[in-house]
Scaffold this motif. Structure first.
Motif, PDB file in Angstrom:
ATOM      1  N   LEU A  64      43.674  37.807  47.955  1.00 33.61           N
ATOM      2  CA  LEU A  64      43.072  36.561  47.488  1.00 33.61           C
ATOM      3  C   LEU A  64      44.011  35.379  47.708  1.00 33.61           C
ATOM      4  CD1 LEU A  64      41.433  37.595  44.071  1.00 33.61           C
ATOM      5  CD2 LEU A  64      40.341  37.413  46.317  1.00 33.61           C
ATOM      6  N   SER A  65      43.447  34.181  47.737  1.00 31.37           N
ATOM      7  CA  SER A  65      44.281  32.976  47.805  1.00 31.37           C
ATOM      8  C   SER A  65      44.960  32.763  46.458  1.00 31.37           C
ATOM      9  CB  SER A  65      43.431  31.759  48.159  1.00 31.37           C
ATOM     10  OG  SER A  65      42.492  31.493  47.123  1.00 31.37           O
ATOM     11  N   TRP A  66      46.013  31.958  46.459  1.00 36.36           N
ATOM     12  CA  TRP A  66      46.792  31.781  45.236  1.00 36.36           C
ATOM     13  C   TRP A  66      45.967  31.183  44.101  1.00 36.36           C
ATOM     14  CZ3 TRP A  66      50.916  34.331  44.132  1.00 36.36           C
ATOM     15  CH2 TRP A  66      51.779  34.753  45.150  1.00 36.36           C
ATOM     16  N   LYS A  67      45.044  30.269  44.413  1.00 32.02           N
ATOM     17  CA  LYS A  67      44.265  29.660  43.327  1.00 32.02           C
ATOM     18  C   LYS A  67      43.415  30.713  42.611  1.00 32.02           C
ATOM     19  CE  LYS A  67      40.301  28.172  46.150  1.00 32.02           C
ATOM     20  NZ  LYS A  67      39.498  27.006  46.586  1.00 32.02           N
ATOM     21  N   TRP A  68      42.896  31.683  43.374  1.00 28.98           N
ATOM     22  CA  TRP A  68      42.105  32.734  42.747  1.00 28.98           C
ATOM     23  C   TRP A  68      42.983  33.756  42.037  1.00 28.98           C
ATOM     24  CZ3 TRP A  68      37.435  31.801  41.593  1.00 28.98           C
ATOM     25  CH2 TRP A  68      36.653  30.987  42.397  1.00 28.98           C
ATOM     26  N   ILE A  69      44.210  33.932  42.513  1.00 29.52           N
ATOM     27  CA  ILE A  69      45.162  34.788  41.795  1.00 29.52           C
ATOM     28  C   ILE A  69      45.353  34.266  40.378  1.00 29.52           C
ATOM     29  CG2 ILE A  69      47.597  35.484  41.640  1.00 29.52           C
ATOM     30  CD1 ILE A  69      46.188  37.076  43.743  1.00 29.52           C
ATOM     31  N   PHE A  70      45.605  32.964  40.253  1.00 29.79           N
ATOM     32  CA  PHE A  70      45.868  32.390  38.933  1.00 29.79           C
ATOM     33  C   PHE A  70      44.586  32.293  38.102  1.00 29.79           C
ATOM     34  CE2 PHE A  70      49.698  30.992  41.196  1.00 29.79           C
ATOM     35  CZ  PHE A  70      50.666  31.362  40.273  1.00 29.79           C
ATOM     36  N   PHE A  71      43.458  32.062  38.764  1.00 30.01           N
ATOM     37  CA  PHE A  71      42.189  32.031  38.028  1.00 30.01           C
ATOM     38  C   PHE A  71      41.911  33.380  37.378  1.00 30.01           C
ATOM     39  CE2 PHE A  71      37.672  33.111  37.923  1.00 30.01           C
ATOM     40  CZ  PHE A  71      37.188  32.115  37.094  1.00 30.01           C
ATOM     41  N   TRP A  72      41.973  34.455  38.173  1.00 30.94           N
ATOM     42  CA  TRP A  72      41.685  35.775  37.632  1.00 30.94           C
ATOM     43  C   TRP A  72      42.773  36.246  36.670  1.00 30.94           C
ATOM     44  CZ3 TRP A  72      37.017  37.120  37.433  1.00 30.94           C
ATOM     45  CH2 TRP A  72      36.113  36.803  38.460  1.00 30.94           C
ATOM     46  N   ALA A  73      44.008  35.776  36.879  1.00 32.47           N
ATOM     47  CA  ALA A  73      45.079  36.114  35.936  1.00 32.47           C
ATOM     48  C   ALA A  73      44.762  35.561  34.549  1.00 32.47           C
ATOM     49  CB  ALA A  73      46.413  35.564  36.431  1.00 32.47           C
ATOM     50  N   TYR A  74      44.246  34.336  34.491  1.00 29.28           N
ATOM     51  CA  TYR A  74      43.946  33.711  33.199  1.00 29.28           C
ATOM     52  C   TYR A  74      42.627  34.218  32.619  1.00 29.28           C
ATOM     53  CZ  TYR A  74      43.499  30.046  29.653  1.00 29.28           C
ATOM     54  OH  TYR A  74      43.383  29.362  28.455  1.00 29.28           O
ATOM     55  N   ALA A  75      41.613  34.357  33.481  1.00 27.84           N
ATOM     56  CA  ALA A  75      40.270  34.663  32.991  1.00 27.84           C
ATOM     57  C   ALA A  75      40.047  36.141  32.720  1.00 27.84           C
ATOM     58  CB  ALA A  75      39.229  34.169  34.011  1.00 27.84           C
ATOM     59  N   PHE A  76      40.806  37.007  33.404  1.00 29.58           N
ATOM     60  CA  PHE A  76      40.558  38.449  33.254  1.00 29.58           C
ATOM     61  C   PHE A  76      41.843  39.223  32.969  1.00 29.58           C
ATOM     62  CE2 PHE A  76      40.313  42.727  35.141  1.00 29.58           C
ATOM     63  CZ  PHE A  76      39.300  43.262  34.355  1.00 29.58           C
TER      64      PHE A  76
END
Length: 322
Positions: A64-76
């Protein structure tokens, strides 16, 4: 609101913590509560499922791109990791395998620690016993903020920053307030943890490792689940130092919200704490409690009578070690 005064010190009391006496009264009236004590047979399977879910997520996020790494890290992922820290909290009370299997509990906590990315379980165990034994104890209970935290983080913007920095303060505060020698278990915890981190990095690269660690840091900071850090012992009403939360997030957090019940009976696993409240309802129903951790965070930030100083503090005598 304009006439309300910001606190400039902790709430010092000169009485024993309330949980000891309430425990005695409840057990005298409802001795059947003793049957709730003992290990939770489901905990090890739930925790194992969460650990393997995060390992699967590591594989799924590797491209995944970095923005989605951090999104899923926070959301899931961070939600799972925060929940695992609360599983480690329960395991520290030996409720995974029982008091007679203390080593099994310690090593299972190390296993539960794996997705968190940072060694945590052994150090938590070392200090958490003091939080129960010396609740609010000056220089003993490292859950209480330092004087600097109380003095500096006293405006809405600064309190918001303090919430974001909670993982940092929880990590460093014990080293300043009540430093203890590093234990063998802490060394083993670190060796196992960093070995797993390196294996994940070798197999799938840097992104899964960042996914795990970022999720831990973000979700132990400013996040709805982190409302429990404030809800548990910050003095929303004068004279009350422990509060329960009876909202839906207990389903994700091993019932850590039942905090009055937990401090009254720390050897009862989280899954059975609602039964304590049901059996001894007259001891809990009329005590102040929370229904929303998000509301707790909002009030903490914007109510100028609340802040890191909003904690009960007492002087405690050291218990003799057996």
């Amino acid at each position: 609101m304009g006439n309300r005064v910001t606190r400039d010190d902790f709430e010092w009391v000169y009485t024993e913590q309330p949980h000891t006496q309430r425990r005695k009264e409840i057990l005298a009236k409802y001795p059947e509560i003793k049957t709730l004590m003992g290990p939770d047979p489901h905990l090890k399977w739930i925790v194992s499922g969460m650990v393997f879910m995060q390992l699967l997520a590591c594989y799924l996020v590797k491209d995944l791109s970095w923005k989605w790494i951090f999104f899923w890290a926070y959301a899931f992922g961070g939600c799972i990791n925060h929940s695992l820290t609360l599983a480690i909290h329960d395991i520290s009370h030996n409720v995974a395998f029982g008091n007679k299997q203390a080593k099994w509990n310690r090593w299972f906590a190390v296993f539960a620690n794996l997705p968190i990315g940072i060694p945590y379980s052994a150090s938590f165990k070392k200090y958490h016993i003091d939080h129960h034994r010396y609740l609010g104890g000056d220089s003993l209970d490292v859950d209480i903020p330092t004087d600097f935290e109380g003095w500096f983080f006293c405006t809405p913007l600064r309190k918001l920053l303090w919430l974001f920095l909670q993982p940092l303060f929880y990590s460093l505060r014990p080293l300043y307030v009540n430093p203890k020698a590093i234990t063998r278990m802490e060394i083993l915890n670190a060796l196992v943890q960093f070995s797993i981190d390196l294996i994940i990095y070798y197999l799938w690269g840097l992104k899964p490792v960042i996914y795990l660690i970022a999720g831990t840091i973000l979700c132990l900071g400013f996040h709805p689940i982190s409302g429990h850090f404030i809800a548990e012992h910050y003095m929303f009403l004068k004279g009350y130092e422990t509060y329960s939360y009876y909202g839906p997030l207990n389903w994700l957090t091993f019932n850590v919200g039942y905090h009055m019940e937990h401090h009254d009976f720390p050897s009862i696993p989280g899954c059975r704490l609602p039964m304590v409240k049901k059996i001894a309802a007259e001891y809990y129903d009329n005590l102040p409690h929370h229904q929303s951790w998000i509301r707790v965070l909002w009030d903490f930030v914007f109510d100028d009578t609340l802040g890191p100083y909003s904690r009960v503090k007492r002087l405690c005598k050291l218990a003799k070690e057996s």
